[in-house]
Write an enzyme that holds these catalytic residues in place. Structure first.
Site, PDB file in Angstrom:
ATOM      1  N   ASP A  21      28.438  21.401  33.259  1.00 32.01           N
ATOM      2  CA  ASP A  21      28.332  22.448  34.275  1.00 32.01           C
ATOM      3  C   ASP A  21      27.306  22.037  35.335  1.00 32.01           C
ATOM      4  OD1 ASP A  21      28.416  25.202  35.453  1.00 32.01           O
ATOM      5  OD2 ASP A  21      29.406  25.663  33.555  1.00 32.01           O
ATOM      6  N   HIS A  39      25.749  28.834  38.045  1.00 33.47           N
ATOM      7  CA  HIS A  39      26.967  28.816  37.229  1.00 33.47           C
ATOM      8  C   HIS A  39      26.690  28.349  35.804  1.00 33.47           C
ATOM      9  CE1 HIS A  39      31.104  27.435  36.127  1.00 33.47           C
ATOM     10  NE2 HIS A  39      31.513  28.353  36.982  1.00 33.47           N
ATOM     11  N   ASN A  83      41.376  29.758  39.005  1.00 30.37           N
ATOM     12  CA  ASN A  83      41.282  31.092  39.592  1.00 30.37           C
ATOM     13  C   ASN A  83      42.222  31.278  40.778  1.00 30.37           C
ATOM     14  OD1 ASN A  83      39.154  31.491  37.776  1.00 30.37           O
ATOM     15  ND2 ASN A  83      37.598  30.925  39.270  1.00 30.37           N
ATOM     16  N   SER A  92      36.037  30.665  34.518  1.00 30.97           N
ATOM     17  CA  SER A  92      34.813  29.978  34.081  1.00 30.97           C
ATOM     18  C   SER A  92      34.011  30.836  33.120  1.00 30.97           C
ATOM     19  CB  SER A  92      33.926  29.647  35.282  1.00 30.97           C
ATOM     20  OG  SER A  92      34.409  28.565  36.017  1.00 30.97           O
TER      21      SER A  92
END
Length: 451
Positions: A178, A215, A305, A386
């Site tokens: 990430d 994130h 997404n 996510s």
């Protein structure tokens, strides 16, 4: 001719590169190790999984175990090191991405062109960049109410019910690829077993734990975060993270991401969270995901997404466990991707079987208004697939703490997880929910009885 070694994308990039500019390319050698035999042994399980319409069909696969484990990982790495050695020595700067059977080479136009004449080189391609997934930060006051001290996502998948009778993720190592992680966040202190940051060429930088955005800290919190401000935010609060910073402020390169993946795999990650990727299907992900799986690490990835009729890699790779997002009412999130991939090619399998057709996602989990940690000792509510993938990874950590004998056997884990879902949508698998919404309690109850 040298031109035959260059991909179309590389030729286009090469023509726009200044003479002294440093570029990173992906090089594949002629002596590639495709792993056909290992892939074939597990393909039947995945194809049977596609046809399943009942839990019993999926759970019937549990005892048909197949896994190569740590020995495969070590042998494969040693084999790739030997095979790539000549190219590594001849290259100006090189990183061996052994998990993908690839060498990332950095140099000028002249240096790359000179290296292209090397007899061991088969192809030269670009090192593509994958942008950080878009997420929507929603106001905390708009988030669903806390349920018995837990975020709505944890309550929905029944994670707190697992903690008392089956475990909290003890002794489980989770690979986390990430933007990094803020290990000073009160919910995450002591949760990081190891940390490494990688540059765009796949080189480790040796930096201290940090988050280039927010994130990574958010996904980390959903996986292993402890109770913070009176709220349970982490599905498996006793598991530990192997966190690799492979996405900076805007994204990360393929070499960067694969370097992080092979780092967590080599360190013994039992499951890997990849809340990242790019729109569409790409064979680039085939080898690293396959080899990570054969090493004993189950790769879990967000499906994207961009809505129904789309999907993103690596979540849409055949061997990845692709995760879609659901909202509080157990419906699919409008942004959550899903599609049937028709006649796609697989780097290892297609030369022998032809194109493959299969459906993604495999499973869905809470991904709307998900409350978790962010840098600065704060909480935030994010939307995205996510956010869904970490719920699945946390549930797998709970399953493995309930039955450690499942560690290193990703196909058995898949069968238990997908055979214990709450089925929504069409009976069996569909391209909105996969097999259905995650149920951590049922998977642990089933998994603890597997020998």
């Amino acid at each position: 001719m040298l031109e035959s070694k260059f991909s179309e994308a590389f030729t286009q990039q090469f023509s726009q590169t200044k003479k002294e500019e440093q570029i990173t390319v992906l090089i594949r050698t002629k002596q590639r190790m495709r792993g056909r035999q290992e892939a074939e042994l597990s393909l039947d399980q995945l194809m049977n999984e596609q046809l399943a319409t009942k839990r019993s069909h999926l759970l019937g696969q549990v005892q048909k175990r197949y896994g190569k484990g740590a020995e495969f990982c070590q042998n494969y790495q040693e084999s790739r090191n030997r095979t790539q050695a000549k190219v590594m020595r001849a290259a100006p700067k090189a990183t061996n991405l052994w998990l993908a059977d690839t060498v990332a080479v950095t140099g000028t136009r002249d240096e790359i062109e000179e290296l292209a004449s090397h007899e061991d080189i088969e192809t030269i391609d670009i090192n593509p960049t994958f942008r950080l997934p878009e997420i929507l930060n929603t106001p905390l006051e708009d988030s669903p109410e806390i349920i018995d001290g837990s975020s709505w996502g944890l309550a929905k998948i029944l994670a707190p019910e697992v903690w008392g009778g089956f475990g909290r993720g003890e002794n489980v190592l989770v690979g986390h690829l990430d933007t990094g992680v803020d290990d000073t966040h009160p919910a995450l202190t002591g949760k990081i077993a190891a940390f490494e940051e990688f540059d765009s060429a796949g080189n480790p930088l040796g930096t201290a734990p940090n988050d280039s955005g927010s994130h990574g800290t958010h996904t980390a919190g959903t996986i292993v975060g402890r109770n913070f401000r009176g709220i349970n935010i982490g599905v498996a609060p006793e598991a530990k993270l192997l966190s690799a910073l492979v996405l900076n402020g805007f994204g990360g390169s393929y070499a960067q991401i694969v370097a992080g993946l092979q780092w967590v795999v080599a360190k013994g990650a039992h499951v890997v969270n990849m809340s990242l990727g790019g729109l569409g299907y790409s064979t680039l992900w085939n080898l690293p995901i396959l080899n990570a799986t054969l090493s004993g690490s189950l790769v879990v990835a967000s499906i994207g997404n961009s809505g129904f009729g789309t999907s993103g890699g690596p979540g849409n790779d055949l061997y990845a466990l692709g995760v879609g997002a659901t909202h509080y009412g157990d419906g699919p999130a409008g942004f959550s991707s899903g599609q049937t991939l028709i006649e796609v090619w697989h780097d290892v399998l297609s030369p022998f079987y032809g194109p493959l057709t299969y459906m993604k996602p495999d499973i869905s989990a809470p991904g709307v208004q998900v409350l978790s940690s962010v840098p600065g000792s704060e909480l935030a509510a994010f939307n995205g697939t996510s956010m869904a993938a970490p719920h699945v990874v946390g549930a797998i950590a709970l399953l493995l703490s309930a039955n450690p004998s499942l560690m290193g056997d990703p196909f058995a884990i898949r069968s238990i997880l997908l055979g214990s879902i709450e089925d929504y949508g069409e009976s069996g698998r569909d391209s909105r929910f996969g097999f259905g919404r995650l149920d951590a309690l049922t998977s642990s109850e089933i998994g603890v009885n597997v020998n």
